[in-house]
Design a protein around this motif. Sequence first.
Motif: not given
Length: 398
Positions: A281-284, A302-309
């Motif tokens: 998972m990657v924080v953009p 293809g990594a998942s985009l995440v910004s919070e828990a």
Amino acid sequence: MQAKNNSSKAKSSSASCSLINGSGQLPLISNELGCLEAWCRLIRDRRWSRQQKKQLLDHYRSPGGILDAPTTETRALISGKPRSALASVDEADLKADLEWLSADEHELVGMFDPDYPESLLHLPDPPIALFLKGCAELLNEPQVSIVGSRSPTPVGKKVAESLARDLALAGITITSGMALGIDGIAHTGALNAQGSSIAVLGNGLDIIYPARNRPLFERLVKHGLLVSEYPLGSKPDRYTFPQRNRIVSGLAHGVIIVEAAERSGTLITARLGLEQNKEVMVVPGSALSAQYRGSHRLINQGASLVSEAEDVLLCLSQELSAYRLKKVPSRLVDDESEVLNKGAQNPLLAFISSESTSVDDIISSSQLTSAEVSSMLLELELIGAVAIASDGGYVNLS
């Protein structure tokens, strides 16, 4: 939570396990398939590489069996040539290992030990044993790795701290490498939330590196866990860090990348995670920032985009549910009706309908934090009170 005392290990094997000191003989505790002395001696033995030691362990099933075997026999079992003709184990170093392991908060977990993490056994080159300092029980708790830049931006620092804090509040252990920057911030964020954290080091556990992280090292000893495959006195170098990274990703259900530049060492952990079939998972960040070029490349791949828990817990919902199902026999009571009644009494169910209800709507209606809601949803899913709908929402099955 207290670390297990070495005396809880199964008692002696056929190998002799004693250490001479100035006051006489001190009996050492043995694990089931070989004594601590044999494990420590094998770890320090310079004849074989880590991969070759793994091959020998697969055959002999104990370190003592390897050490007692004829040279001609061991040579026939390994790939390639031995690294050295001599074991070259310094007896003073061995004595220091065993004295260190006599402390209650210190432990050595060999790959045949029931406490050895199953996820590491699936690595192409698993550590044959792990030195532990702190709360050993954390080793097999659900984990998420957070890694990233050693020189993060203020935004990167804030995001890493927030993710670690909220995941820790949801019952997830935060694992990283105790490096300066994002690693240390992730450990600190989890500990500040009264959660748990694991640091995997690229050196012996008697060395604090980097030295500036001494306060964090001491906090992890008291409230977390320090892990290393390297014996005492082993100094960090350019080779130990990439090797350390395979354990950081290997222990976790998923890996979160915060600020990886185009040639960042963090990308090594991401690559290892992908090779291990872990969720990456990657924080953009800003498209104009060089600090995020490696991160954005991972997203493109293809990594998942995440910004919070909440994003992280949704990405890992299946993995975490499968993990918790394995723990049901030891965590839940035998009476199934009591378990179901416990689920029916969960107040979160009042905000979930028989139709798909989004997580955002559940959070808004319940007035709970995203971390609290995610943790409760995982528990409810475990006992079959809710299910994930095709659109990512939750359905009330109670």
